[in-house]
Design a protein around this motif. Structure first.
Motif, PDB file in Angstrom:
ATOM      1  N   UNK A  86       0.851  -1.183   0.000  1.00  0.00           N
ATOM      2  CA  UNK A  86       0.000   0.000   0.000  1.00  0.00           C
ATOM      3  C   UNK A  86       0.889   1.236   0.000  1.00  0.00           C
ATOM      4  N   UNK A  87       0.707   2.084   0.988  1.00  0.00           N
ATOM      5  CA  UNK A  87       1.518   3.292   1.015  1.00  0.00           C
ATOM      6  C   UNK A  87       2.700   3.147   1.975  1.00  0.00           C
ATOM      7  N   UNK A  88       2.861   1.955   2.566  1.00  0.00           N
ATOM      8  CA  UNK A  88       3.964   1.754   3.490  1.00  0.00           C
ATOM      9  C   UNK A  88       5.157   1.176   2.739  1.00  0.00           C
ATOM     10  N   UNK A  94      -3.178  -8.865  20.534  1.00  0.00           N
ATOM     11  CA  UNK A  94      -4.281  -8.747  19.584  1.00  0.00           C
ATOM     12  C   UNK A  94      -5.443  -9.650  19.950  1.00  0.00           C
ATOM     13  N   UNK A 122      -6.905  -6.076  22.995  1.00  0.00           N
ATOM     14  CA  UNK A 122      -7.580  -5.038  22.215  1.00  0.00           C
ATOM     15  C   UNK A 122      -8.579  -5.681  21.259  1.00  0.00           C
ATOM     16  N   UNK A 123      -9.517  -4.869  20.813  1.00  0.00           N
ATOM     17  CA  UNK A 123     -10.404  -5.281  19.728  1.00  0.00           C
ATOM     18  C   UNK A 123      -9.923  -4.500  18.524  1.00  0.00           C
ATOM     19  N   UNK A 150     -10.591  -4.046  15.447  1.00  0.00           N
ATOM     20  CA  UNK A 150     -11.439  -3.301  14.520  1.00  0.00           C
ATOM     21  C   UNK A 150     -12.021  -2.048  15.167  1.00  0.00           C
ATOM     22  N   UNK A 151     -12.017  -2.002  16.495  1.00  0.00           N
ATOM     23  CA  UNK A 151     -12.603  -0.843  17.171  1.00  0.00           C
ATOM     24  C   UNK A 151     -11.598   0.303  17.207  1.00  0.00           C
ATOM     25  N   UNK A 152     -12.112   1.511  17.458  1.00  0.00           N
ATOM     26  CA  UNK A 152     -11.183   2.632  17.456  1.00  0.00           C
ATOM     27  C   UNK A 152     -10.488   2.769  18.818  1.00  0.00           C
ATOM     28  N   UNK A 204     -11.298   1.181  22.612  1.00  0.00           N
ATOM     29  CA  UNK A 204     -10.368   0.258  23.242  1.00  0.00           C
ATOM     30  C   UNK A 204      -9.878   0.772  24.595  1.00  0.00           C
ATOM     31  N   UNK A 208      -2.977   9.216  14.870  1.00  0.00           N
ATOM     32  CA  UNK A 208      -3.409  10.445  14.208  1.00  0.00           C
ATOM     33  C   UNK A 208      -4.687  10.974  14.843  1.00  0.00           C
ATOM     34  N   UNK A 219      -9.163   6.452  15.102  1.00  0.00           N
ATOM     35  CA  UNK A 219      -8.428   5.495  14.296  1.00  0.00           C
ATOM     36  C   UNK A 219      -8.671   4.079  14.825  1.00  0.00           C
ATOM     37  N   UNK A 220      -8.729   3.109  13.916  1.00  0.00           N
ATOM     38  CA  UNK A 220      -8.848   1.720  14.384  1.00  0.00           C
ATOM     39  C   UNK A 220      -7.507   1.266  14.933  1.00  0.00           C
ATOM     40  N   UNK A 278      -6.038  -1.459  14.742  1.00  0.00           N
ATOM     41  CA  UNK A 278      -5.193  -2.254  13.855  1.00  0.00           C
ATOM     42  C   UNK A 278      -4.324  -1.394  12.942  1.00  0.00           C
ATOM     43  N   UNK A 279      -4.614  -0.101  12.896  1.00  0.00           N
ATOM     44  CA  UNK A 279      -3.778   0.755  12.071  1.00  0.00           C
ATOM     45  C   UNK A 279      -2.529   1.232  12.801  1.00  0.00           C
TER      46      UNK A 279
END
Lengths: 507, 359
Positions: free
Chosen positions: A14-16, A341, A345-346, A348-350, A354, A392, A396-397, A399-400
């Motif tokens: 992706x962009x990474x 994981x 934490x969950x 998919x949640x932000x 969490x 950011x 944000x989720x 997982x990001x």
């Protein structure tokens, strides 16, 4: 002309950018270390070499000949083998069935006996006997790793990639692995060794290449007596604070007491067999041991996730044996679970959602069953600021975030509760040096604020540096209770392997 | 910003699915010798143009909102509730019992009582699934399907036996009519639009608030996304999923209840058609989100309403609509094949970084 060369490799997801112009040159017969922090691009580079994914640009030369790797099959055909950090074995099958997996032979007939004979010969040649008819799940972790190496050799690998092979081994097993690696290079193999542990490189490698943020920093020979600190600086890119700020402990009253604890795993095997210990406020007690010796079950009992079959657990003087998770958390217990994981934490949640996971039903976040996201946001912002979670925005989720930042979030969330008892399991697993030191210092700070800390780690260094007292677990029992000052690697290593006073314990 | 992006991406996926389904159905209609443009024109015209057409679409939408919510709330807790049909029948049955045999109540009491009975019946029937799962680890996919059979056959037996209306001239297997005091009032004169629509809007709003703003909704979502994290935080996965099944059954029960009190007025065999399973489609297309469910329920209501007009005026068999609904669901379920690339292509400056980066 080097034996193996990777030139100007670039790979993006992706962009990474995972690899940004990485070059690597390896001579025949050397043990070449690939050193770098998490996310430096070591595994990506090796996965490209093993044909797992194609590079965006750059070339790979073997003996001066350019390689085009469309998949792992091409890599294997060119004599490249890889042992992954997480073993690629099928536990329910026998050793030989695992070995021949993916081999092309006669398409209709499977001659296991002949294959087993050839495999045994090969294993004997390297002095790594493994019974080909044994089921893989009956092998120890060390044996499984040996099997992975033999699997690659059986496919005629000349270049062997080992991805963090020491993470799962006892110190003794690590020494065995190193002996094996030297023997392999003596007989003509070339080994690429991924790690972020500096002492190991000093021990076994002849050269190393350092990666940082997807670029090659430098490539240098490892001479006896080389400076670890210099390697660390090159790896991190700045002066690193390797020291812990730790003063002597001032233990106060007893917070956790465990007496005669027994508990069984779900398959009925007794995992914890009569454990007694206590943790006082203001001290850090570290439990070390090879993974799977009952540490995980012990912690699950204390946190209420598993019901002990016998014994007593009391927290702050209240009997909590067999109590539910919530009642235990209410006693002022914070829990940094072993698997981030999966348990902490969950993904998919932000971030905000969490942040409240462990105390979502308590004021000020929850009033009369209704959640106040404003209160949650305030808390979340504070935790992110205090514990330097790089993000950011709170929407944000999770997982990001990078693994290190996820762990900082978890540690921050738990420490922000100002716990009386902190249970930290592998608090720095998989983190780079900077994040590890930060988290360790945070735990020490919590101790100095008066928390009792029970820590579990498979990393000897971490346990030795951080703990005031060390408990060694083997086969469900506590082998020893050692003060930090008396602990040495050798002593702990022997205890972790079940050797006490020259005798092997356990069943 | 991310949130808005994620929401927009959900709508985008739904829109693409609908569009693709329309195109493919159009090609098929053309192949069968019909004029797809004319068919679509009639479909659309028949569904939304004019007060009576529009209100009829809304009438068709109401039960779908409830069965959609039923699937969605169970799904959010990690369960697949294929049992909306059964819960709906039990709900309708309980409502009918109250609506027919409880006499002498004013409407202000009789209607709420009948609705509550339907809701409770459906909830209890849903709870059976949760109980079987907790107690015996019975897979809910199987138990819900089986319970559907039991519920529909039970209603079949009752309306042809003990509850059969013997006074009617026809010997059709159906119950007595719901008493007037229990009938849901119309809210727009000259149409069939009834108060159930308001209840549907209320249900969607409650669902949204429950999921986002209450601790039980939070528990439900955590359990659905990561049960082991839920356990670590001290939530009971079993109790939460039981609650989800109760609510799912309650919603489906209300669907049956409202159909009974506003439209059918008599319990009869297989009165609900495909309402239960269409709810799954509604929830899938709506992404289990409140607004999404409302919109996709309207779409499905519209399609089923417009299809009659289409059949009459363009001769296209109304079954084509089922084909189209099936295609929509296929494209929603298979969205991972196309949505991400397309979506990222549309918004290049905000590429998502979901792809795993190996360290």
């Amino acid at each position: 002309m080097a034996f193996l060369e990777m030139r100007h490799i670039r790979k993006t997801f992706g962009s990474t950018v995972a690899n940004d112009d990485v070059s690597l040159s390896v001579e025949r017969g050397e043990i070449h270390a690939l050193l770098g922090e998490n996310g430096a691009g070591k595994s990506t580079l090796m996965n490209i070499l093993y044909g797992m994914y194609p590079a965006d640009s750059g070339e790979i030369l073997l003996n001066g000949r350019q390689l085009h790797l469309a998949g792992t099959k091409d890599a294997i055909a060119n004599g490249i083998g890889m042992v992954h950090q997480h073993f690629m074995l099928i536990p329910e099958q026998t050793v030989i069935e695992n070995v021949i997996l993916g081999n092309r032979g006669n398409p209709f007939v499977l001659n296991l006996k002949e294959q087993a004979r050839r495999f045994t010969e090969l294993a004997a040649k390297y002095g790594m006997e493994v019974d080909p008819w044994c089921r893989v799940d009956q092998l120890s972790v060390g044996q499984q790793q040996r099997l992975e190496i033999l699997k690659a050799l059986y496919k005629n690998a000349e270049i062997l990639i080992l991805d963090e092979p020491t993470a799962v081994l006892t110190p003794q097993e690590v020494q065995g692995l190193f002996r094996m690696m030297r023997q392999l290079t003596d007989s003509g193999c070339t080994i690429l060794f991924i790690t972020h542990k500096l002492p190991e490189i000093m021990d076994v490698c002849t050269r190393c290449t350092i990666l940082r943020q997807g670029r090659t920093v430098c490539s240098m020979p490892i001479l006896p007596g080389a400076d670890q600190h210099e390697l660390a600086v090159r790896m991190v890119g700045q002066e690193v604070e390797l020291a812990l700020h730790k003063q002597a402990a001032h233990p106060g009253e007893e917070v956790l007491r465990v007496t005669g604890l027994h508990c069984a795993r779900s398959d009925g095997v007794e995992a914890v067999r009569g454990v007694d210990f206590s943790v006082r406020s203001g001290e850090i007690v570290g439990i070390c041991g090879v993974d799977g010796n009952g540490q995980s079950e012990l912690i699950r009992c204390i946190t209420g996730l598993l019901r002990p079959s016998a014994g007593e657990i009391s927290i702050c003087g209240t009997d909590c044996s067999g109590a539910g998770v919530k009642r235990i958390l209410r006693q002022g217990v914070s829990h940094i679970p072993e698997d981030r994981l999966k348990m902490a934490v969950v993904k998919e949640m932000d971030l905000c959602e969490n942040m409240i996971l462990m105390h979502y039903d308590q004021e000020p976040v929850c009033r009369h069953g209704f959640l106040s996201w404003r209160a949650a946001r305030l808390q979340g912002e504070k935790i992110c600021r205090t514990y330097q979670v790089r993000m950011s925005s709170l929407t944000q989720a999770v997982q990001e975030l990078s693994g290190g930042n996820q762990q900082k979030l978890v540690v921050g969330r738990e420490l922000a509760q100002d716990p009386k008892l902190l249970i930290a399991v592998h608090p720095s697993r998989g983190l780079d040096i900077g994040a590890t030191k930060y988290i360790q210092n945070s735990i020490i700070a919590a101790r100095d604020r008066g928390a009792a800390v029970l820590m579990v780690s498979t990393e000897l260094e971490e346990v030795m540096e951080l703990s005031d007292r060390i408990l060694v677990m083997f086969n469900g029992c506590i082998m020893a209770d050692i003060r930090q000052a008396d602990a040495t690697r050798e002593k702990l290593g022997a205890l972790m392997a079940g050797i006490k006073g020259g005798q092997t314990c356990g069943s | 910003m991310k949130r808005i992006c994620a929401k927009a991406s959900g709508f985008f996926t739904a829109a693409v699915s609908i569009l693709l389904a329309c195109v493919i159905t159009g090609i098929l209609m053309y192949g069968m010798g019909y004029n797809p443009l004319d068919a679509y024109y009639q479909l659309f015209f028949g569904a939304v143009v004019g007060l009576s057409a529009l209100s009829e679409s809304v009438v068709k939408m109401v039960p779908l909102v409830f069965t959609g919510l039923s699937f969605a709330i169970a799904k959010r807790s990690g369960l697949v509730n294929l049992g909306a049909t059964g819960q709906l029948y039990i709900g309708a049955l309980c409502t009918t019992v109250v609506g027919v045999y409880v006499t002498g109540l004013p409407a202000a009491l009789h209607i709420p009582l009948a609705l509550a009975a339907g809701c409770a019946g459906g909830a209890a029937y849903g709870a059976v699934v949760g109980f079987l799962k907790n107690r015996f680890q019975a897979n809910e996919l199987i138990t819900t399907i089986m319970l559907n059979e039991i519920a529909t056959e039970l209603v079949n037996c009752l309306v042809d036996g003990p509850m059969k209306d013997l006074d009617a001239l026809t010997k059709f297997p159906q119950s007595k009519a719901i008493l007037d005091s229990a009938v849901l009032p119309k809210i727009l004169t000259g149409t069939r639009l009834h108060a159930g629509f308001l209840l549907a809007l209320l249900a969607v709003a409650l669902y949204g608030v429950f999921m986002k703003r209450t601790k039980w909704g939070y528990e439900l979502r955590v359990v659905g996304m990561n049960p082991s994290a839920a356990r670590t935080a001290g939530m009971s996965v079993q109790r939460t999923q039981l609650l989800a099944m109760l609510l799912a059954g309650g919603f489906a029960g209300l669907a049956g209840s409202i159909e009974m009190l506003a439209i059918q007025k008599r319990l009869m065999q297989s009165f609900a058609g495909n309402l239960g399973f269409d709810g799954i489609a509604v929830a899938l297309l709506g992404g289990n989100q409140p607004l999404g469910i409302l919109l996709s329920a309207f779409l499905f209501g519209m399609m089923s309403n417009g299809s009659n007009k289409m059949q009459m005026l363009s001769n296209v068999p109304s079954a084509v609509i089922y084909l189209m609904q099936g295609l929509i669901i296929l494209f929603v379920v298979g969205r991972y094949l196309y949505s991400k690339k397309l979506w990222e292509g549309l918004i290049p400056q905000r590429k998502s970084r979901r792809e795993e980066v190996r360290p």
